[in-house]
Design a protein around this motif. Structure first.
Motif, mmCIF file in Angstrom:
data_model
loop_
_atom_site.group_PDB
_atom_site.id
_atom_site.type_symbol
_atom_site.label_atom_id
_atom_site.label_comp_id
_atom_site.label_asym_id
_atom_site.label_seq_id
_atom_site.Cartn_x
_atom_site.Cartn_y
_atom_site.Cartn_z
ATOM 1 N N GLU A 108 0.796 -1.010 0.024
ATOM 2 C CA GLU A 108 -0.022 -0.047 0.025
ATOM 3 C C GLU A 108 1.021 1.137 0.033
ATOM 4 O O GLU A 108 1.846 1.335 0.638
ATOM 5 C CB GLU A 108 -0.820 -0.119 1.131
ATOM 6 C CG GLU A 108 -1.793 1.207 1.396
ATOM 7 C CD GLU A 108 -2.488 1.595 2.695
ATOM 8 O OE1 GLU A 108 -3.662 2.124 2.716
ATOM 9 O OE2 GLU A 108 -1.815 1.050 3.708
ATOM 10 N N VAL A 175 -2.511 2.129 -4.441
ATOM 11 C CA VAL A 175 -2.161 3.586 -4.141
ATOM 12 C C VAL A 175 -3.177 4.149 -3.715
ATOM 13 O O VAL A 175 -4.581 4.499 -4.250
ATOM 14 C CB VAL A 175 -1.434 4.061 -5.490
ATOM 15 C CG1 VAL A 175 -1.104 5.753 -5.078
ATOM 16 C CG2 VAL A 175 -0.310 3.180 -6.053
ATOM 17 N N THR A 176 -3.172 4.808 -2.378
ATOM 18 C CA THR A 176 -4.284 5.507 -1.928
ATOM 19 C C THR A 176 -4.153 6.916 -1.497
ATOM 20 O O THR A 176 -4.383 7.781 -0.746
ATOM 21 C CB THR A 176 -4.803 5.011 -0.508
ATOM 22 O OG1 THR A 176 -3.461 5.100 0.342
ATOM 23 C CG2 THR A 176 -5.110 3.522 -0.668
ATOM 24 N N LEU A 179 -2.057 10.311 -7.831
ATOM 25 C CA LEU A 179 -0.838 10.361 -8.769
ATOM 26 C C LEU A 179 -1.290 11.197 -10.150
ATOM 27 O O LEU A 179 -2.302 11.071 -10.757
ATOM 28 C CB LEU A 179 -0.286 8.908 -9.093
ATOM 29 C CG LEU A 179 0.137 8.162 -8.100
ATOM 30 C CD1 LEU A 179 0.574 6.502 -8.735
ATOM 31 C CD2 LEU A 179 1.096 8.499 -7.543
ATOM 32 N N VAL A 182 2.401 7.118 -13.191
ATOM 33 C CA VAL A 182 2.738 6.051 -12.626
ATOM 34 C C VAL A 182 4.226 5.860 -12.162
ATOM 35 O O VAL A 182 5.090 5.943 -13.129
ATOM 36 C CB VAL A 182 2.166 4.797 -13.022
ATOM 37 C CG1 VAL A 182 2.847 3.501 -12.449
ATOM 38 C CG2 VAL A 182 0.875 4.836 -13.197
ATOM 39 N N LEU A 196 -1.305 -3.117 -10.362
ATOM 40 C CA LEU A 196 -1.449 -1.785 -9.661
ATOM 41 C C LEU A 196 -2.593 -1.237 -9.877
ATOM 42 O O LEU A 196 -3.163 -1.067 -10.892
ATOM 43 C CB LEU A 196 -0.080 -0.956 -9.771
ATOM 44 C CG LEU A 196 -0.093 0.340 -9.397
ATOM 45 C CD1 LEU A 196 1.372 0.718 -9.123
ATOM 46 C CD2 LEU A 196 -0.709 1.724 -10.080
ATOM 47 N N THR A 198 -4.579 2.316 -8.798
ATOM 48 C CA THR A 198 -4.095 3.635 -8.431
ATOM 49 C C THR A 198 -5.057 4.954 -8.938
ATOM 50 O O THR A 198 -5.851 4.493 -10.009
ATOM 51 C CB THR A 198 -2.512 3.974 -8.807
ATOM 52 O OG1 THR A 198 -2.336 5.221 -8.564
ATOM 53 C CG2 THR A 198 -2.581 3.895 -10.369
#
Length: 363
Positions: A108, A175-176, A179, A182, A196, A198
Motif C-alpha cells: 500500500e 495506491v491511496t 498520482l 505512475v 497496480l 491507483t
C-alpha cells in the motif's frame, strides 16, 4: 463513556456501516465485509479536523462521523490538510477491485491512519502486507494504532514513489494517494501476473505490467478523489494563488458550470494536471465563477459574465476549452472509456483506443 461501552457501540456501528455499504453495492465480497465489520475504525481515527480547522475528538460528533461513509481529514501541515481517512465506500470499491486471493502479498502506498492496512492485514495476514508513508509523524501513530487493534503489517517511512523494494515482489500494489503519472519503480515491484490499482486524475486505473518498463491498463467507472502523493515530509501545502489576471476578458467556450461535472473533471485532470480550483457559488449552490491556477504560476479567472481572463506562462483556460471540445465530440465519456499505455519513453492516457485522442500523463 466507558471503554466497554465504546467497544459495544463501535461494534454495532461498524456492522451498520457495513450493511450500508452492502446495500449500496459497494461491498459484495463476504471476506471484505467481515473485515469492515471487525476492524475498529475509531481506533485509527481518534480525532479529525472539521473544514473550519477545529479538531474533533471523543464526543458524539466524533463517534458518528467515524462510523459514517465519509472521508475525514486526520493530518495537517502548516494549516493544510495532508492526510485523511478515506471514505469507506471508496475503500471498499478499491479493495474489491484488487481481486486478492489467499496467499497474495500487497503493498500500500499511503499508510495514512493505518486503517486500510488493517483491512488488508485482516484479509491477507500481517506478513503479507506492507504500507508506506512519507513522514514519521504519520507512520508512527499508524503503527501504534495497528498494534492496538491487533495488526502488525510492515510499516515503512519513505517516499511512496520508490515503493518498498526490499519486500518485493508484490501480487498487488494499491495506491491511496493521487498520482499524475505512475512511478516506474512500482511497476518493477510487481509479480509477472500482478497489477497496480491507483487513482489517476479523479478515477481509478488498474495497470498490468507487460514487460520491462512497460504496462497497460484501463480506468474503472468509479470516481476517486485523493490527496496527492507526497515526496517529502513538507509536501502537500496548496500552492499559493498567483495574482489575479487583469485586463479585459474574452468569451469562453467552456461553461463554468461544467467544472462541476465529475466526468469532465476527470478529463481535465489528465489533460491539465496539477490544478487548484476555487469557486464562486450562488445561493442555490451553482457555480457562477472560478479561479484555477497551476504551480508554474499560470492562472485563469472565469467571470460570472461568461468571460475569462488568463495570465502566466500558459493559457490554462484555453487548455481546458480544448479538453471540453474533445469531451463534447466524444459524447461526454465516462472514465471507463479511457485507458493507459506506459512505455520506457512516456506514459499516455487515451480515449476509447490506444490510437485515439490522448494526453501525456504528468505533463
Amino acid at each position: 463513556m466507558t471503554t466497554d461501552d465504546l467497544t459495544t457501540r463501535a461494534t454495532e456501528a461498524r456492522r451498520a456501516l457495513a450493511r450500508t455499504l452492502v446495500d449500496a453495492g459497494d461491498l459484495t465480497d463476504p471476506e471484505w465485509r467481515r473485515a469492515f465489520e471487525e476492524v475498529p475504525r475509531h481506533v485509527f481515527v481518534p480525532y479529525f479536523y472539521a473544514p473550519s480547522g477545529e479538531r474533533i475528538s471523543g464526543d458524539d460528533r466524533w463517534f458518528a462521523a467515524v462510523h459514517e461513509d465519509r472521508s475525514l481529514v486526520t493530518h495537517r501541515t502548516n494549516g493544510a490538510a495532508t492526510s485523511s481517512s478515506s471514505q469507506p465506500s471508496l475503500m471498499a470499491t478499491m479493495l474489491e477491485a484488487l481481486a486478492v486471493a489467499d496467499g497474495m502479498s500487497a503493498l500500500e502506498i499511503g499508510a495514512g491512519t493505518g486503517y486500510n492496512a488493517a483491512l488488508l492485514a485482516h484479509r491477507l495476514g500481517d506478513d503479507r502486507v506492507t504500507t508506506v508513508d512519507i513522514a514519521e509523524d504519520i507512520t508512527g501513530p499508524a503503527r501504534e494504532r495497528l498494534a492496538t487493534a491487533g495488526y502488525r503489517p510492515t510499516v515503512i517511512t519513505g517516499d511512496g514513489s520508490i515503493g518498498a523494494p526490499d519486500r518485493a515482489p508484490y501480487d498487488r500494489i494499491i495506491v491511496t494517494c493521487g498520482l499524475s503519472a505512475v512511478p516506474p519503480a512500482l511497476l518493477q515491484q510487481l509479480t509477472d501476473d500482478g497489477f497496480l490499482l491507483t487513482p489517476l486524475g479523479n478515477a481509478l486505473a488498474r495497470i498490468h505490467p507487460t514487460g520491462p518498463g512497460t504496462a497497460t491498463g484501463r480506468f474503472l467507472p468509479h470516481g476517486a478523489f485523493f490527496m496527492p502523493l507526497r515526496h517529502t515530509s513538507t509536501d502537500g501545502v496548496p500552492t499559493r494563488r498567483p495574482p489575479l489576471p487583469i485586463g479585459p476578458g474574452r468569451p469562453s467556450t467552456l461553461p463554468v458550470a461544467t467544472i462541476a461535472d465529475n466526468h469532465f473533471r476527470f478529463l481535465a485532470g489528465i489533460a491539465v494536471p496539477g490544478l487548484t480550483w476555487q469557486y464562486d457559488l450562488s445561493e442555490s449552490g451553482e457555480i457562477t465563477g472560478a479561479r484555477v491556477w497551476h504551480p508554474d504560476g499560470s492562472i485563469a479567472h472565469a467571470h460570472p459574465d461568461t468571460t475569462v481572463t488568463e495570465a502566466g506562462p500558459r493559457p490554462l483556460w484555453a487548455a481546458l476549452e480544448e479538453a471540453y471540445r474533445t469531451y463534447q465530440i466524444a459524447d461526454r465519456p465516462t472514465p471507463d472509456r479511457y485507458g493507459v499505455t506506459i512505455t520506457l519513453e512516456s506514459q499516455r492516457a487515451w480515449l476509447d483506443d490506444p490510437d485515439g485522442p490522448g494526453w501525456t500523463l504528468g505533463g
